[in-house]
Design an enzyme around this catalytic site. Sequence first.
Site: not given
Length: 304
Positions: A138, A166
């Site tokens: 992330y 992400k």
Amino acid sequence: MRNLETIKQASLITAIKTPYLTNGEIDLACYDDLVEQQIAAGVDGIIVGGTTGEGQLMNWEEHLMLIAHSVSKFSDRLLIVGNTGSNNTREAIKATEYGFATGMDAALQINPYYGRTSLAGVKEHFNRLLDIGPAFIYNVAGRTGQDLTPDIIEPLAKHENFIGVKECGGNERIAHYEQQGIACWSGNDDEAHDARHIHNAHGVISVTSNIIPGLFRQLMDEQNDALNAKLQPLMGWLFCEPNPIAINTALMMTGAVNPVFRLPYVPLTSAQQEIGLGYINELDVADIVGEKAQLLTEKDVILR
């Protein structure tokens, strides 16, 4: 547990909201109802205890319980991604091991925030966690204070347990990664439609799909510039304050969850709610999680 190729087919993953009882404890019955509505709308997976799900406000017992509960109830119908990341590598390792022991499909891992480390330390942090099992990395520099640039991600992408990124760094970077075969999920709802259909992103990990999962399913399934444009004001409003303040408020306005906040989060102001009220109620009520939106009053809200 699903294999990496199956996980990569998930184009719409909701960073699911964690609802609370009036005493401030997790409301599992409401949580299950929210997840069922995500499944009914065709969502592929959920992030459990992410930023939107307020993992940062949970102790690890609550956090891991919710991951285990999600696996037990929904893993046959939904990809279960546990947010087991931490800025403390030892803590992240322990939580990730527990998460996989309970059967989650993948972990969501973040780079160390606040107590930032060197680039060498970031790489070692992620390699230790990738060794445990499949993981999304992330990248959200606005929260961590440190951008995960391609010189960090590209070597990590060679790890056998690396699923993808992400990415909150924009569609140009997503396109760069996808051209190299590095899977990306947009972390910016307002850019996700174009990320998917113009820049070849695998999908989105979404906040907005908490409240309009079916419409976001449409945005991921086919290019629909008109629908994307129509939803832009709502998506913008959902980030008028740091996430998850607005999505919490929205789901309370529609009656989908109890009006209970865990501090330090508090509801949007009445003026901010008025703006969102229009955006929500111009949609078909069948497309909304909950009912027609109403303004919250101060006496309605419980702060825990």
